[in-house]
Design a protein around this motif. Structure first.
Motif, short mmCIF file in Angstrom:
data_model
loop_
_atom_site.label_atom_id
_atom_site.label_comp_id
_atom_site.label_asym_id
_atom_site.label_seq_id
_atom_site.Cartn_x
_atom_site.Cartn_y
_atom_site.Cartn_z
N TYR A 102 2.89 -6.60 -10.75
CA TYR A 102 4.08 -5.86 -10.33
C TYR A 102 3.94 -4.39 -10.71
CZ TYR A 102 9.04 -5.01 -9.42
OH TYR A 102 10.22 -4.54 -8.92
N GLU A 103 3.53 -4.14 -11.95
CA GLU A 103 3.36 -2.76 -12.41
C GLU A 103 2.30 -2.02 -11.60
OE1 GLU A 103 2.46 -3.34 -16.53
OE2 GLU A 103 4.56 -3.56 -17.10
N ALA A 104 1.21 -2.70 -11.26
CA ALA A 104 0.15 -2.08 -10.47
C ALA A 104 0.67 -1.70 -9.08
CB ALA A 104 -1.05 -3.03 -10.34
N ASN A 105 1.48 -2.55 -8.49
CA ASN A 105 2.05 -2.25 -7.18
C ASN A 105 3.07 -1.12 -7.24
OD1 ASN A 105 0.95 -4.00 -4.98
ND2 ASN A 105 1.33 -5.53 -6.57
N VAL A 106 3.80 -1.03 -8.34
CA VAL A 106 4.72 0.11 -8.52
C VAL A 106 3.91 1.40 -8.60
CG1 VAL A 106 6.32 1.21 -10.14
CG2 VAL A 106 6.61 -1.19 -9.54
N THR A 107 2.78 1.37 -9.30
CA THR A 107 1.92 2.54 -9.41
C THR A 107 1.39 2.97 -8.04
OG1 THR A 107 1.27 1.90 -11.64
CG2 THR A 107 -0.17 3.45 -10.50
N VAL A 108 0.96 2.00 -7.23
CA VAL A 108 0.48 2.30 -5.88
C VAL A 108 1.62 2.87 -5.03
CG1 VAL A 108 -0.37 1.24 -3.74
CG2 VAL A 108 -1.39 0.61 -5.93
N LEU A 109 2.79 2.29 -5.13
CA LEU A 109 3.94 2.78 -4.38
C LEU A 109 4.28 4.22 -4.76
CD1 LEU A 109 6.15 1.88 -2.33
CD2 LEU A 109 7.55 1.30 -4.30
N ASN A 110 4.27 4.52 -6.05
CA ASN A 110 4.55 5.88 -6.51
C ASN A 110 3.47 6.87 -6.07
OD1 ASN A 110 7.00 5.28 -7.72
ND2 ASN A 110 6.06 4.78 -9.68
N ALA A 111 2.21 6.42 -6.05
CA ALA A 111 1.13 7.29 -5.58
C ALA A 111 1.31 7.59 -4.09
CB ALA A 111 -0.22 6.63 -5.83
N ASN A 112 1.68 6.58 -3.31
CA ASN A 112 1.93 6.80 -1.87
C ASN A 112 3.09 7.76 -1.67
OD1 ASN A 112 -0.11 5.21 -0.75
ND2 ASN A 112 1.11 3.35 -0.98
N LYS A 113 4.13 7.58 -2.45
CA LYS A 113 5.30 8.47 -2.34
C LYS A 113 4.91 9.90 -2.69
CE LYS A 113 8.62 8.48 -5.41
NZ LYS A 113 9.72 8.07 -6.29
N SER A 114 4.10 10.08 -3.71
CA SER A 114 3.64 11.41 -4.10
C SER A 114 2.79 12.03 -3.00
CB SER A 114 2.85 11.30 -5.41
OG SER A 114 2.29 12.54 -5.75
N ASN A 115 1.92 11.22 -2.39
CA ASN A 115 1.08 11.73 -1.29
C ASN A 115 1.94 12.16 -0.10
OD1 ASN A 115 -1.27 11.35 -2.71
ND2 ASN A 115 -1.68 9.34 -1.82
N ILE A 116 2.95 11.41 0.20
CA ILE A 116 3.84 11.76 1.31
C ILE A 116 4.58 13.06 1.01
CG2 ILE A 116 5.92 11.06 2.55
CD1 ILE A 116 4.89 8.14 2.30
N GLN A 117 5.06 13.20 -0.23
CA GLN A 117 5.76 14.43 -0.60
C GLN A 117 4.83 15.64 -0.55
OE1 GLN A 117 7.32 13.26 -4.42
NE2 GLN A 117 9.31 12.71 -3.56
N THR A 118 3.58 15.45 -0.97
CA THR A 118 2.61 16.53 -0.91
C THR A 118 2.32 16.92 0.54
OG1 THR A 118 1.60 15.79 -2.97
CG2 THR A 118 0.28 17.26 -1.58
N ALA A 119 2.18 15.91 1.40
CA ALA A 119 1.95 16.18 2.82
C ALA A 119 3.11 16.91 3.44
CB ALA A 119 1.68 14.87 3.55
N LEU A 120 4.32 16.59 3.06
CA LEU A 120 5.48 17.28 3.59
C LEU A 120 5.55 18.72 3.10
CD1 LEU A 120 8.19 14.47 3.34
CD2 LEU A 120 7.15 15.39 5.42
N GLN A 121 5.11 18.97 1.87
CA GLN A 121 5.08 20.34 1.34
C GLN A 121 4.05 21.18 2.07
OE1 GLN A 121 7.16 21.76 -0.84
NE2 GLN A 121 8.28 19.83 -0.89
N ILE A 122 2.92 20.57 2.43
CA ILE A 122 1.87 21.28 3.17
C ILE A 122 2.39 21.68 4.55
CG2 ILE A 122 -0.38 21.02 4.29
CD1 ILE A 122 -1.18 19.26 1.90
N GLY A 123 3.21 20.83 5.13
CA GLY A 123 3.73 21.07 6.47
C GLY A 123 4.77 22.17 6.54
N LYS A 124 5.25 22.64 5.39
CA LYS A 124 6.30 23.70 5.40
C LYS A 124 5.74 25.05 5.77
CE LYS A 124 9.84 21.92 2.41
NZ LYS A 124 10.59 22.11 1.18
#
Length: 162
Positions: A140-162
Motif C-alpha cells: 500500500y505504501e509503495a503504491n502511495v509513493t508511486v501515486l505521489n510521484a505521478n502527481k508530482s510529474n503532472i504538476q511539473t508538466a503543468l508548470q512547464i506548460g505555463k
C-alpha cells in the motif's frame, strides 16, 4: 483534429498511471480488511451453523489478478499510439476460505468441546496474519509513493506548460 486526438491520448496515459495505482490501493485495502477480520476472529469457535452444528471461523485469503492485457505487443502498440485507451492495474479476483484443518485444543470445560474434550479452533495463525498485514501495508505504501510521484510529474508538466 489530429492535434486534439494526440492530447487526448497523452491525457489518457497520464491518468492511466493514476488509475493503476488507485486500483492497487483499493485491492490492498481490501486485503488489509480481510486480514483484520481474520485476526478479530482468531478465537471464534461459533462462526456459522452447518447441518445444525457450529463451525469455527475459517481463515479467508484474497487473490489478485491483473486488469487488461499485459502482453509485450499490447504495451508496444500503446507506446507507438496504436491504442488510445490503455488499461491496467489490479483487481481482487476472489476471496477464498483456507482449507487448512482446524486446530484441536484440549479444553473439556469449554461448551464447544467434543466428547473427548477437544475444541475445534479457527485455522488462523496470528503470526502468519501479521506477516501478511506487513506485506499488504508495504505494498500500500509503495503504491502511495508511486501515486505521489505521478502527481508530482503532472504538476511539473503543468508548470512547464505555463
Amino acid at each position: 483534429m489530429e492535434h486534439c486526438l494526440r492530447w487526448r491520448s497523452i491525457a489518457v496515459g497520464i491518468f492511466n498511471s493514476i488509475n493503476i495505482s488507485g486500483s492497487a490501493l483499493t485491492a490492498e485495502r481490501l486485503r488489509m480488511d480481510v486480514i483484520s477480520s481474520n485476526m478479530a476472529n482468531a478465537e471464534t469457535t461459533r462462526a456459522e451453523k452447518v447441518n445444525g452444528e457450529w463451525v469455527p471461523y475459517k481463515r479467508k485469503m484474497v487473490s489478485f489478478s491483473s486488469v487488461g492485457s499485459n502482453s509485450f505487443s499490447s504495451h508496444l502498440s500503446s507506446a507507438v499510439g496504436a491504442k488510445a485507451n490503455q488499461s491496467g492495474g489490479v483487481k481482487v479476483s476472489n476471496i477464498t476460505e483456507d482449507q487448512t484443518p482446524f486446530q484441536m485444543v484440549y479444553d473439556p470445560t469449554n461448551p464447544d468441546a467434543n466428547a473427548d474434550g477437544y475444541v475445534a479452533m479457527p485455522n488462523v495463525d496470528p503470526l502468519k496474519e501479521m506477516v501478511d498485514l506487513m506485506s499488504a501495508t508495504r505494498s500500500y505504501e509503495a503504491n502511495v509513493t508511486v501515486l505521489n510521484a505521478n502527481k508530482s510529474n503532472i504538476q511539473t508538466a503543468l508548470q512547464i506548460g505555463k
